[in-house]
Design a protein around this motif. Structure first.
Motif, PDB file in Angstrom:
ATOM      1  N   VAL A  65      -1.769   6.138   5.775  1.00  0.00           N
ATOM      2  CA  VAL A  65      -1.915   4.943   4.932  1.00  0.00           C
ATOM      3  C   VAL A  65      -3.000   5.191   3.898  1.00  0.00           C
ATOM      4  O   VAL A  65      -4.082   5.683   4.233  1.00  0.00           O
ATOM      5  N   ALA A  66      -2.705   4.856   2.648  1.00  0.00           N
ATOM      6  CA  ALA A  66      -3.676   5.065   1.568  1.00  0.00           C
ATOM      7  C   ALA A  66      -3.481   4.008   0.495  1.00  0.00           C
ATOM      8  O   ALA A  66      -2.519   3.244   0.515  1.00  0.00           O
ATOM      9  N   ARG A  67      -4.392   3.995  -0.460  1.00  0.00           N
ATOM     10  CA  ARG A  67      -4.217   3.135  -1.622  1.00  0.00           C
ATOM     11  C   ARG A  67      -3.074   3.653  -2.490  1.00  0.00           C
ATOM     12  O   ARG A  67      -2.811   4.858  -2.531  1.00  0.00           O
ATOM     13  N   ILE A  68      -2.420   2.736  -3.174  1.00  0.00           N
ATOM     14  CA  ILE A  68      -1.457   3.139  -4.199  1.00  0.00           C
ATOM     15  C   ILE A  68      -2.240   3.916  -5.251  1.00  0.00           C
ATOM     16  O   ILE A  68      -3.327   3.498  -5.656  1.00  0.00           O
ATOM     17  N   LYS A  79      -3.597   6.658 -16.824  1.00  0.00           N
ATOM     18  CA  LYS A  79      -3.786   6.193 -18.211  1.00  0.00           C
ATOM     19  C   LYS A  79      -4.971   5.249 -18.344  1.00  0.00           C
ATOM     20  O   LYS A  79      -5.693   5.279 -19.348  1.00  0.00           O
ATOM     21  N   THR A  80      -5.200   4.397 -17.342  1.00  0.00           N
ATOM     22  CA  THR A  80      -6.255   3.383 -17.441  1.00  0.00           C
ATOM     23  C   THR A  80      -7.469   3.676 -16.573  1.00  0.00           C
ATOM     24  O   THR A  80      -8.539   3.112 -16.792  1.00  0.00           O
ATOM     25  N   GLY A  81      -7.287   4.509 -15.549  1.00  0.00           N
ATOM     26  CA  GLY A  81      -8.365   4.741 -14.596  1.00  0.00           C
ATOM     27  C   GLY A  81      -8.561   3.605 -13.617  1.00  0.00           C
ATOM     28  O   GLY A  81      -9.564   3.553 -12.897  1.00  0.00           O
ATOM     29  N   LEU A  82      -7.584   2.668 -13.562  1.00  0.00           N
ATOM     30  CA  LEU A  82      -7.683   1.504 -12.683  1.00  0.00           C
ATOM     31  C   LEU A  82      -6.834   1.684 -11.427  1.00  0.00           C
ATOM     32  O   LEU A  82      -5.758   2.293 -11.481  1.00  0.00           O
ATOM     33  N   TRP A  83      -7.329   1.137 -10.322  1.00  0.00           N
ATOM     34  CA  TRP A  83      -6.525   1.108  -9.105  1.00  0.00           C
ATOM     35  C   TRP A  83      -5.456   0.023  -9.243  1.00  0.00           C
ATOM     36  O   TRP A  83      -5.754  -1.078  -9.703  1.00  0.00           O
ATOM     37  N   PRO A  84      -4.232   0.295  -8.841  1.00  0.00           N
ATOM     38  CA  PRO A  84      -3.245  -0.786  -8.745  1.00  0.00           C
ATOM     39  C   PRO A  84      -3.770  -1.876  -7.821  1.00  0.00           C
ATOM     40  O   PRO A  84      -4.438  -1.592  -6.816  1.00  0.00           O
ATOM     41  N   MET A 115       0.859  -1.186   0.000  1.00  0.00           N
ATOM     42  CA  MET A 115       0.000   0.000   0.000  1.00  0.00           C
ATOM     43  C   MET A 115       0.891   1.230   0.000  1.00  0.00           C
ATOM     44  O   MET A 115       2.119   1.124   0.109  1.00  0.00           O
ATOM     45  N   LEU A 116       0.299   2.392  -0.126  1.00  0.00           N
ATOM     46  CA  LEU A 116       1.064   3.636  -0.059  1.00  0.00           C
ATOM     47  C   LEU A 116       1.081   4.119   1.383  1.00  0.00           C
ATOM     48  O   LEU A 116       0.035   4.381   1.978  1.00  0.00           O
ATOM     49  N   LEU A 117       2.269   4.235   1.935  1.00  0.00           N
ATOM     50  CA  LEU A 117       2.453   4.816   3.259  1.00  0.00           C
ATOM     51  C   LEU A 117       3.091   6.173   3.071  1.00  0.00           C
ATOM     52  O   LEU A 117       3.993   6.330   2.239  1.00  0.00           O
ATOM     53  N   TYR A 118       2.634   7.157   3.811  1.00  0.00           N
ATOM     54  CA  TYR A 118       3.170   8.506   3.611  1.00  0.00           C
ATOM     55  C   TYR A 118       3.424   9.190   4.950  1.00  0.00           C
ATOM     56  O   TYR A 118       2.809   8.857   5.965  1.00  0.00           O
ATOM     57  N   ASN A 119       4.358  10.100   4.912  1.00  0.00           N
ATOM     58  CA  ASN A 119       4.764  10.834   6.111  1.00  0.00           C
ATOM     59  C   ASN A 119       4.042  12.175   6.128  1.00  0.00           C
ATOM     60  O   ASN A 119       4.351  13.066   5.328  1.00  0.00           O
ATOM     61  N   LYS A 120       3.094  12.319   7.042  1.00  0.00           N
ATOM     62  CA  LYS A 120       2.288  13.533   7.084  1.00  0.00           C
ATOM     63  C   LYS A 120       3.091  14.763   7.510  1.00  0.00           C
ATOM     64  O   LYS A 120       2.600  15.892   7.396  1.00  0.00           O
ATOM     65  N   ILE A 151      -5.117   3.897  10.451  1.00  0.00           N
ATOM     66  CA  ILE A 151      -4.042   3.159   9.782  1.00  0.00           C
ATOM     67  C   ILE A 151      -4.549   1.808   9.305  1.00  0.00           C
ATOM     68  O   ILE A 151      -4.356   1.414   8.156  1.00  0.00           O
ATOM     69  N   LEU A 152      -5.234   1.100  10.192  1.00  0.00           N
ATOM     70  CA  LEU A 152      -5.741  -0.213   9.823  1.00  0.00           C
ATOM     71  C   LEU A 152      -6.879  -0.118   8.819  1.00  0.00           C
ATOM     72  O   LEU A 152      -7.017  -0.972   7.939  1.00  0.00           O
ATOM     73  N   LYS A 153      -7.683   0.921   8.918  1.00  0.00           N
ATOM     74  CA  LYS A 153      -8.751   1.123   7.931  1.00  0.00           C
ATOM     75  C   LYS A 153      -8.145   1.382   6.556  1.00  0.00           C
ATOM     76  O   LYS A 153      -8.630   0.879   5.537  1.00  0.00           O
ATOM     77  N   GLY A 154      -7.046   2.171   6.513  1.00  0.00           N
ATOM     78  CA  GLY A 154      -6.365   2.409   5.244  1.00  0.00           C
ATOM     79  C   GLY A 154      -5.826   1.129   4.657  1.00  0.00           C
ATOM     80  O   GLY A 154      -5.901   0.889   3.446  1.00  0.00           O
TER      81      GLY A 154
END
Length: 419
Positions: free
Chosen positions: A282-285, A290-295, A147-152, A358-361
């Motif tokens: 925590v978020a989706r990648i 180009k495709t409009g699709l989620w990884p 998943m995508l983890l990011y530093n706020k 975090i867990l929901k993400g």
């Protein structure tokens, strides 16, 4: 005769007072567990603690816990099982089900436990180890997904698509000391590992296998390789070199705004030391523009597998221990300590999951993932992808040539596998 019966009854009553309840019936069984868990995140120590707790309430059962790397566990078990000298329980990953079932080394768990037993586990957890109409592992945790983890502290809101990822990635890749080299990166991940390529392949509309047939020489693979190549060589938002440990360290040190990493890493990013540098989000990648699709990261989880040679008292003892491990109490314990999503439906619906951002993400990302293929042909695909992916990321091969080479290598390996 009556006097004899009375004497026997009195003797049994005296024994019952002296011997703890259940001790007379408790047989001594020594079990060996092989696990892919290591010491770094404390999971191995937790497993040992659980065995000790179980032994206190089941004094006849003792344990030895042995840990191996994922590939070493697979290879060592295959060698040991043929000689009947392997462990009594495997604590491992779903993709081992493919080779183990092909070699007839493990038992189907839906034939070990009562009818309906597997119904208490979440569907993706069971599906990941279904082969030939049978289930080959008891789920311990679900996910094992990227998943995508990011530093706020560096980025307040995660990018929603790949165009935004590139834009903010460029803004956040900085040379802070003016030495001509970035000291902070927009994005880090394990650049040359096929598991990290898989989500993007799904996002571009592809997948490594169609059943058991490799589907690597596709436009989706070419587009995926081109995208990953451009993140490094064109947009320059990732390091020139980064394996798992390098990416992990950069993120923990606050030198990367975002990292693509798995659910297994969450616990390490919320420790007090790391929180000095990282305020975890925590978020989706991000969606592929180009495709409009989620990884679609590969999903699986951690599983308990029963060796084919396990019988009698040892099988009964292992069943009891497994039932203890999948209790909601233990499931939620792993959730709280290691941020791993539980495998039972009841535990996954617990407020500890639904009310934790975090867990929901993590859960939100899992639902757009795809189960990792457990067929043996997936191993051929991994081995075919790796060297050609490395060549693209080194600038030594075009994405088109790499996709063609991947397909040829996978087909060759499968032919050899099925001779």
């Amino acid at each position: 005769m009556r006097r004899t019966v009375v004497c026997v009854l009195v003797l049994l009553m005296l024994v019952a007072l002296i011997v703890p309840a259940g001790a007379m019936a408790q047989k001594k069984v020594s079990l060996t567990i092989w696990t892919k868990e290591g010491e770094a995140e404390g999971v191995l120590q937790e497993i040992i603690a659980l065995t000790q707790e179980y032994s206190k309430s089941h004094p006849g059962v003792t344990f030895e816990v042995v840990n191996y790397g994922v590939e070493d566990l697979r290879q060592n078990f295959q060698s040991a099982a043929f000689a009947g000298t392997g462990p009594d329980l495997l604590w491992t990953v779903s993709d081992h089900a493919g080779p183990f079932t092909a070699m007839k080394l493990i038992k189907p768990v839906d034939e070990i436990f009562p009818a309906g037993y597997m119904g208490k586990f979440v569907k993706p957890g069971v599906e990941a180890v279904e082969l030939n109409g049978k289930v080959w592992g008891v789920p311990l945790s679900v996910g094992n997904h990227l998943m995508l983890l990011y530093n706020k502290k560096l980025i307040k809101t995660p990018p929603k698509d790949t165009d935004e990822l590139i834009k903010v990635g460029k803004e956040l890749t900085k040379d802070l000391n003016n030495d001509g080299k970035p000291d902070q990166y927009g994005l880090v991940y394990n650049l040359n590992e096929p598991f990290w390529l898989a989500p993007w392949l799904g996002g571009f509309g592809g997948w490594p296998l169609d059943g058991t047939k490799p589907t690597l020489n596709t436009q989706a693979m070419v587009d995926t390789l081109q995208f990953l190549h451009d993140l490094k060589f064109v947009h320059k938002i990732v390091p020139t070199e980064a394996d798992y440990n390098a990416a992990d360290s950069l993120f923990k040190e606050g030198k990367a705004a975002m990292i693509i990493n798995g659910d297994w890493s969450l616990g390490a990013y919320v420790t007090e030391d790391v929180k000095k540098n990282v305020d975890l989000g925590v978020a989706r990648i991000p969606k592929v523009t180009k495709t409009g699709l989620w990884p679609s990261p590969m999903t699986s989880g951690i599983y308990l597998m029963f060796p084919e040679y396990l019988e009698g008292d040892k099988l009964d003892a292992v069943k009891g221990f497994v039932d203890f491990l999948v209790s909601d109490e233990v499931q939620l314990r792993f959730l709280q300590k290691f941020k791993r999503l539980p495998a039972t439906d009841s535990a996954l619906k617990n407020p500890l999951v639904t009310q934790d951002p975090i867990l929901k993400g993590s859960s939100d990302q899992m639902v757009v993932g795809k189960p990792m293929p457990t067929v043996p042909e997936m191993r051929a695909c991994w081995d075919a992808i790796r060297p050609n992916q490395e060549a693209v990321m080194a600038g030594k091969m075009s994405p088109k040539d790499a996709a063609k080479a991947m397909q040829e290598a996978a087909e060759k390996a499968i032919r050899e596998m099925t001779k």
